[in-house]
Design an enzyme around this catalytic site. Structure first.
Site, short mmCIF file in Angstrom:
data_model
loop_
_atom_site.label_atom_id
_atom_site.label_comp_id
_atom_site.label_asym_id
_atom_site.label_seq_id
_atom_site.Cartn_x
_atom_site.Cartn_y
_atom_site.Cartn_z
CG HIS A 126 -1.98 0.94 1.38
ND1 HIS A 126 -3.27 0.69 1.15
CD2 HIS A 126 -1.71 2.20 0.98
CE1 HIS A 126 -3.94 1.51 1.09
NE2 HIS A 126 -3.22 2.81 1.03
NE ARG A 131 0.74 11.70 -2.36
CZ ARG A 131 -0.55 11.08 -1.96
NH1 ARG A 131 -1.09 10.77 -2.78
NH2 ARG A 131 -0.17 11.62 -0.78
CG ASN A 188 -4.66 8.24 -4.05
OD1 ASN A 188 -4.23 7.08 -4.85
ND2 ASN A 188 -4.63 8.80 -3.62
CG ASP A 194 -6.71 3.84 -0.69
OD1 ASP A 194 -7.11 3.58 0.46
OD2 ASP A 194 -5.20 4.69 -0.39
CG HIS A 220 -10.34 4.41 2.11
ND1 HIS A 220 -8.70 5.40 2.38
CD2 HIS A 220 -10.73 5.85 2.67
CE1 HIS A 220 -9.04 6.17 3.37
NE2 HIS A 220 -10.81 6.40 3.19
CG ASP A 230 -1.72 4.91 3.65
OD1 ASP A 230 -1.61 5.38 2.22
OD2 ASP A 230 -2.86 5.35 4.41
CG HIS A 284 0.79 15.07 1.60
ND1 HIS A 284 0.14 15.53 0.55
CD2 HIS A 284 0.27 14.33 2.37
CE1 HIS A 284 -0.97 14.56 0.48
NE2 HIS A 284 -1.27 13.50 1.67
#
Lengths: 429, 346
Positions: free
Chosen positions: A60, A64, A94, A152, A179, A305, A309
């Site tokens: 997981h 990006r 995602n 997710d 999710h 996960d 960022h």
């Protein structure tokens, strides 16, 4: 013929029930055997005093790319992976655009091949654009290389769409990675709803919000016969639901992150958004239940996960900051330090949760050193003490909740397909 | 950063909340406020304690009384005051809170008074600024000067805080005033009972050492203080209770309800009031109301807070980014002198 010998390490291969000192012989990118390797080799890795384990699998991660290459790319994420001991990572869809078509899955695989570091297995979106409305072309995604399906980052809000997604995924023989949080019940929550959120005046996400959705999805897995995998489970109640589903023989599996195994909502005092992620950090009782669930096999796998960022996004008021922390370069160290060295989890079970378990969930022929398999392996120095310094990470992001901690144990050498892709500086090789 | 100008009990550069403040620290602010209150009675309502210092009011949420109260408090201490009003929405589009505050600080600001809708906004600024930060309300987290002025008013009206029983009535879940009051009152030894509908008074508040009740009528006869919080009608969209009418019927403080209360009870409200909703006009203006005293006391409390957080630091020096490390002796002397002239800070 190229021969690589990993000599004299403690070989831990949970899939084969193996835990003993041995050599691992690799020929032409495949495992030839585990045992005394008498024959001469082209290359030798001295693994004495180390653990030699199947290449770790992180099932997981968020890489990006495409869309947010300034915070991570498939190449930078793969470099972070091999430095953290991971030879295979499973990339969530995602991105922008979402991985919801055959071509977008192929793009992920192509970029990973160009980077030539860790293997990347794409996850395809359950629904088009991850909007939760219509199913994506799931068979096309499988042709493009997707190993599982997930929206997710968002819950599939409609139970009927989720039911259809599970049913379709079952036809394709792939798991659905769910999710799970009820958006209505969460309101505008930004942390765990409990004593700390009340004191801080921050809106909370209740444990019930996760558990209601887990319960819904377990029922849907039952009526469809599909394989439901619960992503990043975070509450004691969820562990209980998964345990009972497994006892009833349902095809339900689960994963947990290192931060949910190690940190609590108390960290949020001080309003530092490096402790903001989804699901949120829960209470000490939840952490204990997650550890117990991992020990007894209710929770199958450990997954980071990894969610990069930028500082610009993250260093704002807590309630405005995006969810997510990075983990590829700290997961192994945190698991060894907080679980294995503390006696809370045996070494073999810890390794299994990052090798054989994710391989079994995803139905891939990895996570073992069985002869004939691709020679993906990780050499770990379980006693090496090191300080977590995100400024030295290969990841392009720095949002690490373990920054400044001293961890004990890390990967020192990572081998993908018989090729040594990374060795820690100053380590004998 | 430590200093001693505010007396031995005060050692803080920021005031971010009342959580974690000791009874001594709270008493230090209250005592200092008492000495400043006398200033308001003079014909020249000014002391030179913060002469040459710059205070900026950084308000991201609309506010009248808190902003004016801080501005007046700074003015009475002879500081220069700058008002900076920004709407959260425009700030969200462009400059971050951190950048805005650092830009303002670069102009030579000593104290930043911040009001913001995000819990933790003041903590956030305290991490990134060299200036002192005073929290003037951060979301539902804390409003420490309101908590202090409420405690000050209670102590002034009833002569003590220890052992009193205080009811806080209304939307506790979303109230920073309630949280700051709880910390201040509990630390000083009062009992706090929180009253309101179950949707606005979560049971989790019991873990902050409070009692929780859903019946105002049951609570009224046994309390020394009734603090009525404002019902924020703008929040009604979330439907935490069925209607204002039903709210008023259950939790509105009317003259009829007041008949159940002890004769010496005091009635408080942080303002702005919704007359006829949480409090009836005849109660708000009645003999037991101390609502206007709260406002007057707010000024003295804010003077004390600005004075204490600035304590002992030299005035801002233009274009000297290292002013925080500059020698401190001179500033400390000025403050000591000021304290002496106002009857002492302790």
């Amino acid at each position: 013929m190229t021969r690589l010998v990993v000599r004299g390490g403690r070989v831990i291969d949970p899939a084969e029930g193996l835990d003993r000192v041995a050599d691992v012989l690799i020929e032409d990118g495949r495992v030839r055997g585990v045992g005394p390797a008498g024959t001469p080799a082209d290359q030798v890795i001295d693994a004495r005093g180390r653990w030699v384990v199947p290449g770790l699998i992180d099932m997981h991660v968020h890489l990006r790319e495409p869309g947010q290459e300034e915070v991570e790319t498939i190449a930078s994420g793969c470099e972070a992976a091999v430095r953290g001991g991971f030879t295979t990572v499973v990339a969530m869809p995602n991105t922008d655009p979402a991985v919801d078509s055959e071509a977008s899955a192929e793009f992920v695989i192509l970029q990973a091949a160009r980077a030539a570091r860790a293997r990347v297995l794409p996850v395809g979106a359950i629904t088009k654009g991850r909007r939760g409305e219509e199913l994506s072309e799931m068979a096309g995604l499988v042709r493009g290389g997707a190993v599982a399906f997930s929206d997710d980052g968002s819950t599939v809000r409609s139970a009927e769409v989720m039911r259809q997604g599970l049913l379709y995924a079952r036809m394709l023989g792939r798991p659905v990675i769910a999710h799970q949080e009820d958006a209505d019940l969460n309101g505008g929550g930004v942390m765990h709803a409990g004593r700390v959120s009340v004191v801080l005046g921050l809106p909370g996400k209740s444990s019930a919000s996760e558990e209601i959705t887990v319960a819904r999805d377990i029922k849907l897995a039952e009526v469809t016969g599909a394989h439901l995998h619960c992503a990043h489970v975070s509450t004691a109640g969820t562990v209980d639901l998964v345990r009972r589903a497994k006892a009833r023989g349902l095809r339900v599996t689960a994963e947990v992150t290192p931060h949910h195994l190690s940190l609590t909502d108390e960290c949020v005092r001080g309003f530092d958004s490096v402790y903001k992620m989804c699901p949120p950090l829960r209470t000490a009782e939840d952490v204990e239940a997650l550890r117990e669930g991992l020990r007894d096999g209710t929770i199958d796998a450990i997954a980071s996960d990894h969610a990069p960022h930028s500082p610009e996004e993250k260093e704002v008021e807590f309630s405005l900051a995006p969810d997510g922390v990075i983990g590829l370069e700290t997961t192994l160290g945190v698991v060894l330090t907080d679980l294995v060295h503390e006696g809370r989890l045996g070494p073999a079970r810890a390794i299994e949760a990052m090798t054989a378990a994710p391989a079994r969930i995803l139905g891939i022929q990895r996570g073992t050193l069985r002869p004939g398999c691709d020679a993906d392996l990780t050499v770990i120095d379980p006693e090496l003490r090191w300080e977590v310094d995100p400024s030295r990470f290969a990841s392009k992001s720095r949002n690490c909740p373990f920054a400044g901690r001293t961890l004990t144990g890390r990967a020192v050498s990572t081998v993908v397909g018989g090729r040594v892709v990374w060795t820690l500086d100053g380590v004998r090789g | 950063m430590t200093r001693s100008a505010g007396g031995p009990a005060w050692n803080r550069r920021h005031l971010l909340g009342l959580e974690g403040l000791s009874a001594d620290e709270l008493a230090c602010v209250l005592d200092t406020a008492e000495s400043f209150k006398e200033v308001s009675t003079r014909s020249v309502k000014k002391v030179p304690a913060l002469r040459g210092r710059v205070v900026v009011n950084l308000f991201y949420e609309p506010s009248t009384r808190t902003r004016v109260s801080f501005a007046l408090a700074a003015t009475r201490l002879s500081a220069d005051v700058v008002d900076f009003a920004a709407s959260t929405s425009s700030a969200r589009k462009g400059e971050t809170l951190r950048d805005t505050a650092r830009n303002i600080e670069a102009m030579g600001v000593d104290i930043v008074v911040v009001r913001h809708s995000a819990p933790g906004a003041a903590d956030h600024l305290a991490r990134v600024l060299d200036a002192s930060v005073v929290n003037a309300g951060d979301g539902a987290h804390e409003h420490p000067t309101q908590g202090l002025l409420d405690v000050f008013t209670i102590r002034e009206a009833l002569g003590r805080v220890q052992g009193l029983r205080v009811a806080i009535v209304g939307d506790i879940a979303h109230s920073r005033v309630a949280r700051s009051n709880i910390w201040g009152l509990r630390t000083l030894g009062a009992e706090v009972v929180l009253v309101g509908p179950s949707t606005l008074v979560p049971a989790a508040f019991r873990e902050m050492g409070c009692e929780v009740s859903h019946s105002l009528d049951d609570v009224l006869p046994e309390v020394d203080v009734i603090n009525m919080l404002r019902i924020q009608q703008e929040r009604l969209l979330a439907a935490p209770f069925p209607s204002l009418r039903e709210y008023t019927r259950l939790f509105g403080l009317t003259a009829r309800r007041m008949a159940r209360a002890r004769p010496e009870v005091i009635v408080m409200h942080p303002g702005p009031m919704n007359r006829g909703v949480e409090i009836a006009p005849d109660v708000a203006d009645g003999p037991r109301s101390v609502i206007l005293r709260q406002v007057a006391n707010g000024l003295a409390v804010r003077m004390a807070v600005l004075y204490l957080v600035a304590g002992g630091r030299p005035a801002a020096r233009e274009a000297d980014p290292r002013r925080a490390a500059a020698p401190r002796g001179e500033g400390r002397e000025v403050l000591r002198g000021a304290a002496a002239r106002t009857g002492g800070a302790r």
